[in-house]
Design an enzyme around this catalytic site. Sequence first.
Site, PDB file in Angstrom:
ATOM      1  N   LYS A   1      -4.480   3.181  -3.085  1.00  0.00           N
ATOM      2  CA  LYS A   1      -5.509   3.643  -3.602  1.00  0.00           C
ATOM      3  C   LYS A   1      -5.477   5.047  -4.301  1.00  0.00           C
ATOM      4  O   LYS A   1      -4.697   5.652  -3.821  1.00  0.00           O
ATOM      5  CB  LYS A   1      -6.676   4.064  -2.400  1.00  0.00           C
ATOM      6  CG  LYS A   1      -7.226   2.747  -1.662  1.00  0.00           C
ATOM      7  CD  LYS A   1      -8.029   1.962  -2.249  1.00  0.00           C
ATOM      8  CE  LYS A   1      -8.266   0.507  -1.772  1.00  0.00           C
ATOM      9  NZ  LYS A   1      -8.030   0.397  -0.353  1.00  0.00           N
TER      10      LYS A   1
ATOM     11  N   ASP B   1       1.015  -1.135  -0.068  1.00  0.00           N
ATOM     12  CA  ASP B   1      -0.105  -0.087  -0.033  1.00  0.00           C
ATOM     13  C   ASP B   1       0.918   1.096  -0.146  1.00  0.00           C
ATOM     14  O   ASP B   1       1.953   1.197   0.398  1.00  0.00           O
ATOM     15  CB  ASP B   1      -0.863  -0.083   1.376  1.00  0.00           C
ATOM     16  CG  ASP B   1      -2.092  -0.909   1.093  1.00  0.00           C
ATOM     17  OD1 ASP B   1      -2.290  -1.353  -0.173  1.00  0.00           O
ATOM     18  OD2 ASP B   1      -2.724  -0.993   2.163  1.00  0.00           O
TER      19      ASP B   1
ATOM     20  N   MET C   1      -7.283   8.861   9.971  1.00  0.00           N
ATOM     21  CA  MET C   1      -7.705   9.216   8.629  1.00  0.00           C
ATOM     22  C   MET C   1      -8.775  10.479   9.017  1.00  0.00           C
ATOM     23  O   MET C   1      -9.639  10.589   8.357  1.00  0.00           O
ATOM     24  CB  MET C   1      -8.619   8.291   8.137  1.00  0.00           C
ATOM     25  CG  MET C   1      -7.801   6.981   7.469  1.00  0.00           C
ATOM     26  SD  MET C   1      -8.586   5.705   6.708  1.00  0.00           S
ATOM     27  CE  MET C   1      -8.861   4.794   8.169  1.00  0.00           C
TER      28      MET C   1
HETATM   29  N1  SAH Z   1      -3.464  -0.248   9.284  1.00  0.00           N
HETATM   30  C1  SAH Z   1      -2.967   1.101   9.453  1.00  0.00           C
HETATM   31  C2  SAH Z   1      -3.953   2.214   9.555  1.00  0.00           C
HETATM   32  C3  SAH Z   1      -4.550   2.234   7.963  1.00  0.00           C
HETATM   33  S1  SAH Z   1      -5.519   3.585   7.618  1.00  0.00           S
HETATM   34  C4  SAH Z   1      -2.395   1.036  10.965  1.00  0.00           C
HETATM   35  O1  SAH Z   1      -2.449   0.053  11.637  1.00  0.00           O
HETATM   36  O2  SAH Z   1      -1.789   2.087  11.420  1.00  0.00           O
HETATM   37  C5  SAH Z   1      -4.503   5.008   7.271  1.00  0.00           C
HETATM   38  C6  SAH Z   1      -4.440   5.994   8.536  1.00  0.00           C
HETATM   39  O3  SAH Z   1      -3.362   5.500   9.414  1.00  0.00           O
HETATM   40  C7  SAH Z   1      -3.671   7.204   7.959  1.00  0.00           C
HETATM   41  O4  SAH Z   1      -4.614   8.174   7.353  1.00  0.00           O
HETATM   42  C8  SAH Z   1      -3.079   8.061   9.335  1.00  0.00           C
HETATM   43  O5  SAH Z   1      -4.077   8.455   9.922  1.00  0.00           O
HETATM   44  C9  SAH Z   1      -2.623   6.633  10.087  1.00  0.00           C
HETATM   45  N2  SAH Z   1      -1.215   6.578   9.698  1.00  0.00           N
HETATM   46  C10 SAH Z   1      -0.478   5.292   9.287  1.00  0.00           C
HETATM   47  N3  SAH Z   1       0.747   5.307   9.175  1.00  0.00           N
HETATM   48  C11 SAH Z   1       0.956   6.729   9.814  1.00  0.00           C
HETATM   49  C12 SAH Z   1       2.154   7.350  10.043  1.00  0.00           C
HETATM   50  N4  SAH Z   1       3.406   6.858   9.749  1.00  0.00           N
HETATM   51  N5  SAH Z   1       2.048   8.510  10.548  1.00  0.00           N
HETATM   52  C13 SAH Z   1       0.961   9.288  10.956  1.00  0.00           C
HETATM   53  N6  SAH Z   1      -0.323   8.402  10.702  1.00  0.00           N
HETATM   54  C14 SAH Z   1      -0.315   7.433  10.021  1.00  0.00           C
END
Ligand code: SAH
Length: 259
Positions: free
Chosen positions: A73, A52, A186
């Site tokens: 996406k 992703d 998000m």
């Molecule tokens: N599966 C992922 C989340 C996916 S949804 C998890 O467990 O973290 C995507 C959201 O995750 C982004 O919009 C943001 O809010 C958050 N996110 C993921 N990686 C991030 C990062 N390195 N820094 C800040 N937000 C992050």
Amino acid sequence: MSIADAIARLDFRPPAFRPGHVWLAGAGPGDAGCLTLDVLSALAEADCVVYDALVSEAVLAAAGKAERYFAGKRGGKPSTEQEDITRRLIALAREGKRVLRLKGGDPYMFGRGGEEALALAKAGIPFRVLPGLTSALAGLAGASIPATMRGINKAVVLATGHAAGTDEDLDWAALAKTGQPIVVYMGLKNLPLIAPALVAGGLAADTPAAVIEHATTPRERVVVATLGTLANEAETAGIAAPALIVIGGIVSMRAELRG
Ligand code: SAH
């Protein structure tokens, strides 16, 4: 002693990654140091990696010669794209590949990993799920914000802000009433809707709040403000996705805990 020596001394025997199997794995929040041993070992063995947008180059570097497929996406028709991704996973597995499906954070935390696993199960493709460090927990720790602090909170709410303002939105007022810190994935775009909804639910506008952009990576930026001012401050600072929002008394610990 080197890290390789330390790993060799562990009783670490990852299961064999068999051809035709899909491993649905979490790459953590971005920093290679947040990878688990299971995921690192899967990266070493995979024939192909379907990843992703949130999976960092720092992590993909471990994939060596594996074929790479970007499955980020592009907006527009997310459900069709999601179907394309699961179709690709199934096709690669049926070609006899060892398929590593790599997602940011943890695969079962707001990453549609559950849907992909369901599609694999329905198609009869053998799969395994390898957990990853979810960005909320790793991101908070990396930003010197304890997820729980004795005397401040007894729970942490992990929420998604993507549906804010729609019919499928969460009951933010109900979350506000718990009085417990809330970490929003998000949520950046909808922060101007979420913050007032929390205030309407009874959370004080001066509750400490922060956004953490690109948590755990060299591009990390943290903006600390209050629930009432965060949306403006984040916008002024030009904060962009991926970002986490955290609201609650735990945010005030950062001032003392920052190294
Ligand atoms: N599966 C992922 C989340 C996916 S949804 C998890 O467990 O973290 C995507 C959201 O995750 C982004 O919009 C943001 O809010 C958050 N996110 C993921 N990686 C991030 C990062 N390195 N820094 C800040 N937000 C992050």
